[in-house]
Design a protein around this motif. Sequence first.
Motif, mmCIF file in Angstrom:
data_model
loop_
_atom_site.group_PDB
_atom_site.id
_atom_site.type_symbol
_atom_site.label_atom_id
_atom_site.label_comp_id
_atom_site.label_asym_id
_atom_site.label_seq_id
_atom_site.Cartn_x
_atom_site.Cartn_y
_atom_site.Cartn_z
ATOM 1 N N VAL A 83 22.181 91.313 -10.943
ATOM 2 C CA VAL A 83 23.448 91.109 -10.235
ATOM 3 C C VAL A 83 23.472 89.727 -9.585
ATOM 4 N N GLU A 84 22.379 89.324 -8.931
ATOM 5 C CA GLU A 84 22.336 88.004 -8.288
ATOM 6 C C GLU A 84 22.493 86.888 -9.306
ATOM 7 N N ALA A 85 21.826 87.029 -10.456
ATOM 8 C CA ALA A 85 21.923 86.003 -11.497
ATOM 9 C C ALA A 85 23.352 85.883 -12.006
ATOM 10 N N LEU A 86 24.020 87.006 -12.190
ATOM 11 C CA LEU A 86 25.397 86.976 -12.666
ATOM 12 C C LEU A 86 26.338 86.397 -11.616
ATOM 13 N N ARG A 87 26.086 86.708 -10.351
ATOM 14 C CA ARG A 87 26.921 86.151 -9.279
ATOM 15 C C ARG A 87 26.822 84.629 -9.234
ATOM 16 N N GLU A 88 25.613 84.106 -9.462
ATOM 17 C CA GLU A 88 25.391 82.654 -9.352
ATOM 18 C C GLU A 88 25.724 81.903 -10.632
ATOM 19 N N GLY A 89 26.204 82.590 -11.626
ATOM 20 C CA GLY A 89 26.648 81.901 -12.839
ATOM 21 C C GLY A 89 25.539 81.462 -13.758
ATOM 22 N N VAL A 90 24.368 82.132 -13.702
ATOM 23 C CA VAL A 90 23.297 81.812 -14.651
ATOM 24 C C VAL A 90 23.854 81.962 -16.066
ATOM 25 N N PRO A 91 23.649 80.961 -16.935
ATOM 26 C CA PRO A 91 24.294 80.968 -18.257
ATOM 27 C C PRO A 91 23.662 81.973 -19.214
ATOM 28 N N ALA A 92 23.875 83.251 -18.959
ATOM 29 C CA ALA A 92 23.319 84.312 -19.791
ATOM 30 C C ALA A 92 24.203 84.543 -21.012
ATOM 31 N N LYS A 93 23.640 85.250 -21.978
ATOM 32 C CA LYS A 93 24.380 85.562 -23.201
ATOM 33 C C LYS A 93 24.572 87.060 -23.398
ATOM 34 N N THR A 94 23.545 87.853 -23.043
ATOM 35 C CA THR A 94 23.595 89.281 -23.351
ATOM 36 C C THR A 94 23.069 90.093 -22.180
ATOM 37 N N LEU A 95 23.755 91.173 -21.870
ATOM 38 C CA LEU A 95 23.280 92.143 -20.884
ATOM 39 C C LEU A 95 22.920 93.429 -21.621
ATOM 40 N N TYR A 96 21.647 93.820 -21.521
ATOM 41 C CA TYR A 96 21.176 95.060 -22.125
ATOM 42 C C TYR A 96 21.229 96.165 -21.073
ATOM 43 N N VAL A 97 21.829 97.278 -21.441
ATOM 44 C CA VAL A 97 21.993 98.405 -20.532
ATOM 45 C C VAL A 97 21.324 99.629 -21.155
ATOM 46 N N GLN A 98 20.534 100.295 -20.358
ATOM 47 C CA GLN A 98 19.832 101.484 -20.859
ATOM 48 C C GLN A 98 20.813 102.611 -21.165
ATOM 49 N N GLN A 99 20.578 103.314 -22.251
ATOM 50 C CA GLN A 99 21.409 104.464 -22.595
ATOM 51 C C GLN A 99 21.304 105.554 -21.522
ATOM 52 N N TYR A 100 22.432 106.183 -21.250
ATOM 53 C CA TYR A 100 22.504 107.296 -20.302
ATOM 54 C C TYR A 100 22.033 106.871 -18.900
#
Length: 316
Positions: A83-100
């Motif tokens: 969450v902190e990385a996304l708030r600060e605009g880190v140039p990410a490409k993919t967010l992996y989310v665990q099933q269920y």
Amino acid sequence: MAGNSQRRNRRTSNKKGATVGSGGQRRRGLEGKGPTPPASMRKGHKKNRLANAQAKQAARRPAPRRGGPKGPNELVVGRNSVVEALREGVPAKTLYVQQYLDNDERVREALQLATDKGLNLMEAPRPELDRMTNGLNHQGLVLSVPPYDYAHPEDLTAAAFADGEDPLIVALDGITDPRNLGAVVRSVSAFGGHGVVVPERRAAGMTASAWKTSAGTAARTPVARATNMTRMLEAYQKEGLMVVGLAADGDVELHELDALEGPVVIVVGSEGKGLSRLVGETCDFRVRIPMPGGAESLNAGVAAGVVLYEAARRRA
């Protein structure tokens, strides 16, 4: 019969007579020549000369490191970190989310931020995320960040000169904490600097941690990597830059240093060891920051900020 034979043997010609008119040449001469080319393409124009000079300079030096060899993607793991990385605009490409995955406030915010930024959302079973993170406690969220696209050290001075400005660059000698690098990038951006140079080996790089500490300013402040710091500083000297090293036992106090008013590269050493020997010997000046409070040293981010402020004040 003779008459027919003569008619058969008579030479005939299909050649036409002279054509009256210009053959279309006058019409073509009256046609427009198309839109006026941009100034950078018009021979003799100032912008054209500048573009040619920049092209020659680029041909003389190695290709920029931007777009060069890349390392593996960096992974940011754990709900708070993601969450902190996304708030600060880190140039990410993919967010992996665990099933269920159990939904909580942090998961919802991460998904919303990733969606707003147009990131790829990938659902994966927990064993796959465990494998990706080597068993780290990812809490069901893993953010994939591609390797940082480093500039070449000469790109920093070229950009400054192209804008008609004296280069103001910070070089870090032996800084291993990416948060210090991020803090320096933030200060360079705040005080109008043109970039940061770090060594290619045994030094902090632009990780997600450095990006977060920079508070997003890394998006507009280039960071370059130098294969050999001493040679890079010597190359800057040949371009007309003064090399100023920060040292607790420096010969000149910061307020006495007029070199900050012109093209300059400020070299900051590690908090424990300071400047390395060869880098220290390459510096034109070794400068100390007076500290009436009696502190022995400042960390790299603070020291760079103090000197950059003084440089900006003198240049204003």
